[in-house]
Write a protein that holds these residues in place. Structure first.
Motif, PDB file in Angstrom:
ATOM      1  N   ASN A   7       3.061  -5.028 -12.972  1.00  0.00           N
ATOM      2  CA  ASN A   7       2.254  -3.673 -13.191  1.00  0.00           C
ATOM      3  C   ASN A   7       1.274  -3.427 -12.063  1.00  0.00           C
ATOM      4  O   ASN A   7       0.521  -4.300 -11.628  1.00  0.00           O
ATOM      5  CB  ASN A   7       1.590  -3.372 -14.696  1.00  0.00           C
ATOM      6  N   ASN A   8       1.042  -2.197 -11.764  1.00  0.00           N
ATOM      7  CA  ASN A   8       0.023  -1.808 -10.802  1.00  0.00           C
ATOM      8  C   ASN A   8       0.170  -2.471  -9.372  1.00  0.00           C
ATOM      9  O   ASN A   8      -0.732  -2.614  -8.863  1.00  0.00           O
ATOM     10  CB  ASN A   8      -1.385  -2.162 -11.449  1.00  0.00           C
ATOM     11  N   VAL A   9       1.404  -2.677  -9.115  1.00  0.00           N
ATOM     12  CA  VAL A   9       1.819  -3.048  -7.725  1.00  0.00           C
ATOM     13  C   VAL A   9       2.869  -2.182  -7.428  1.00  0.00           C
ATOM     14  O   VAL A   9       3.975  -2.097  -8.190  1.00  0.00           O
ATOM     15  CB  VAL A   9       2.180  -4.514  -7.631  1.00  0.00           C
ATOM     16  N   GLY A  10       3.086  -1.910  -6.121  1.00  0.00           N
ATOM     17  CA  GLY A  10       4.118  -1.055  -5.546  1.00  0.00           C
ATOM     18  C   GLY A  10       4.387  -1.045  -4.009  1.00  0.00           C
ATOM     19  O   GLY A  10       3.319  -1.289  -3.372  1.00  0.00           O
ATOM     20  N   ILE A  11       5.417  -0.428  -3.624  1.00  0.00           N
ATOM     21  CA  ILE A  11       5.714  -0.214  -2.157  1.00  0.00           C
ATOM     22  C   ILE A  11       5.024   1.188  -1.760  1.00  0.00           C
ATOM     23  O   ILE A  11       5.091   2.226  -2.602  1.00  0.00           O
ATOM     24  CB  ILE A  11       7.207  -0.037  -1.787  1.00  0.00           C
ATOM     25  N   THR A  12       4.106   1.322  -0.661  1.00  0.00           N
ATOM     26  CA  THR A  12       3.649   2.470  -0.404  1.00  0.00           C
ATOM     27  C   THR A  12       4.233   3.043   0.921  1.00  0.00           C
ATOM     28  O   THR A  12       3.887   4.037   0.878  1.00  0.00           O
ATOM     29  CB  THR A  12       2.157   2.374  -0.170  1.00  0.00           C
ATOM     30  N   ALA A  13       4.721   2.251   1.569  1.00  0.00           N
ATOM     31  CA  ALA A  13       5.105   2.775   2.891  1.00  0.00           C
ATOM     32  C   ALA A  13       6.483   1.778   3.444  1.00  0.00           C
ATOM     33  O   ALA A  13       6.374   0.539   3.047  1.00  0.00           O
ATOM     34  CB  ALA A  13       4.124   2.875   4.164  1.00  0.00           C
ATOM     35  N   ILE A  14       7.360   2.170   4.242  1.00  0.00           N
ATOM     36  CA  ILE A  14       8.357   1.588   4.620  1.00  0.00           C
ATOM     37  C   ILE A  14       9.089   1.971   5.788  1.00  0.00           C
ATOM     38  O   ILE A  14       8.891   3.305   6.337  1.00  0.00           O
ATOM     39  CB  ILE A  14       9.800   1.681   3.603  1.00  0.00           C
ATOM     40  N   SER A  15       9.556   1.239   6.913  1.00  0.00           N
ATOM     41  CA  SER A  15      10.257   1.532   8.132  1.00  0.00           C
ATOM     42  C   SER A  15      11.378   0.603   8.519  1.00  0.00           C
ATOM     43  O   SER A  15      11.572  -0.505   7.987  1.00  0.00           O
ATOM     44  CB  SER A  15       8.960   1.456   9.292  1.00  0.00           C
TER      45      SER A  15
END
Length: 348
Positions: A7-15
């Motif tokens: 919880n409270n963790v995630g992907i914010t940007a990707i390339s």
């Protein structure tokens, strides 16, 4: 089976980054009927091939640099770098340390190399989520990719048509994210189904390993080239992947209606469509990138997200990822993104 929940963790940007050179399967020296059957089965018309002097780390570096530039990410804000590949720059030193220096990350950045094939992105993501969940780690840079064209013999018309090259990058960090669920497993009995048999320390490199040798159906391979048992791979994947996806959905307490996109490893279109039909899953929710990029191993899931979903991830999206790779190693994840920032695919 390992079940991980965060919880409270995630992907914010990707390339993602792919080589400039295009290799078309339409140019393979096969009879027209055999060529049409091959492309119709695997679903791969073309792929990208890295130049002789371009490595996996180069593609990942470019993807990471674009990610950092597009999102104004301060190198000093990155606490950890995870680099996953089966085609590293060297046996030693670790490629992650080289990338840490090239990217200008501080020496306080923890850097780790991970070795896994097609399941690698989901595994690396689970590690990034775990690290970002603990105090002292706020932002993790995940780099994954492979240049398997370098170990696929051009005269091997079983394996060479499949593998393309790519690198991908994403940021995992603390934030206001809903629960993510990972299901991880492995089955080492499949050791010989997909393998580079020589060049490691079990069977060290010799001059004879570098000689092309005729194999089944008139194909050629060196002992240091990748070899796959296609029938065994197909049988294992269609038997195992639907079960693991169902296990993940049970753990996450979701149904297919709750999923916006299911992003599978881009191995073989016929095989993946077979799996989706067994799951009775809507193919309109299943993006494919392998027609133009091929099987890019650990990079295939993030590359597919970048290339096929770049304009479709505004707001909250529920994404299921699933992959099986050499080993056997398999992994699935259910994540909920929130306005994830997606950079366009770049070439190098």
């Amino acid at each position: 089976m390992a079940v991980l929940k965060f919880n409270n963790v995630g992907i914010t940007a990707i390339s993602a980054c792919v080589p400039k050179q295009v290799s078309s399967n339409l140019d393979l020296p096969l009879e027209k009927e055999a060529l049409e059957k091959l492309i119709g089965t695997i679903g791969i018309k073309e792929k990208r091939i890295a130049a002789v002097d371009v490595t996996t780390s180069d593609l990942c570096y470019k993807a990471a640099r674009q990610l950092m530039d597009d999102n104004d990410i301060d190198p000093k804000s990155i606490d950890m770098l995870l680099f996953l590949t089966v085609t590293p720059d060297y046996v030693a030193p670790a490629t992650s340390s080289i990338l840490q220096h090239k990217l200008g990350l501080p020496t306080a950045t923890a850097s780790i190399d991970i070795s896994l094939a097609c399941s690698g992105y989901v595994y690396a993501l689970s590690m990034a989520y775990a690290y970002a969940s603990i105090p002292g780690i706020n932002k993790v840079l995940v780099l994954v990719g492979d240049t398997n064209s370098k170990i696929a013999n051009q005269r091997d018309y079983v394996n060479f048509p499949l593998f393309g090259d790519a690198g991908a990058a994403c940021i995992v960090e603390k934030g206001d994210f809903k629960e993510s669920v990972f299901v991880l497993a492995s089955d080492g009995s499949g050791e010989d189904s997909l393998k580079v048999p020589y060049g490691g320390f079990r069977h060290p490199l010799t001059a004879d390993n570098l000689v092309d040798k005729i194999r089944e159906n008139g194909n050629y391979r060196r002992d240091v080239d990748i070899a796959m048992d296609g029938m065994d791979t197909f049988s294992y994947v269609v038997r195992t992947l639907p079960t693991q996806i169902k296990q993940l959905m049970n753990e996450a307490k979701i149904t297919d209606i709750d999923i916006d996109y299911l992003v599978p490893h881009q191995a073989n279109k016929f095989m993946m469509e077979f799996v989706m039909k067994r799951l009775k899953f809507d193919l309109n929710k299943v993006p494919f990138s392998l027609e133009k990029y091929g099987n890019t191993s650990s990079a295939s899931v993030p590359l597919t997200i970048v290339s096929e979903l770049i304009d479709k991830l505004e707001g909250e999206k529920r994404i299921l990822m699933s992959a099986i790779g050499a080993g056997w190693s398999y992994a699935s994840a259910y994540i909920i993104t929130n306005d994830i920032r997606v950079s366009p695919v770049i070439e190098y």
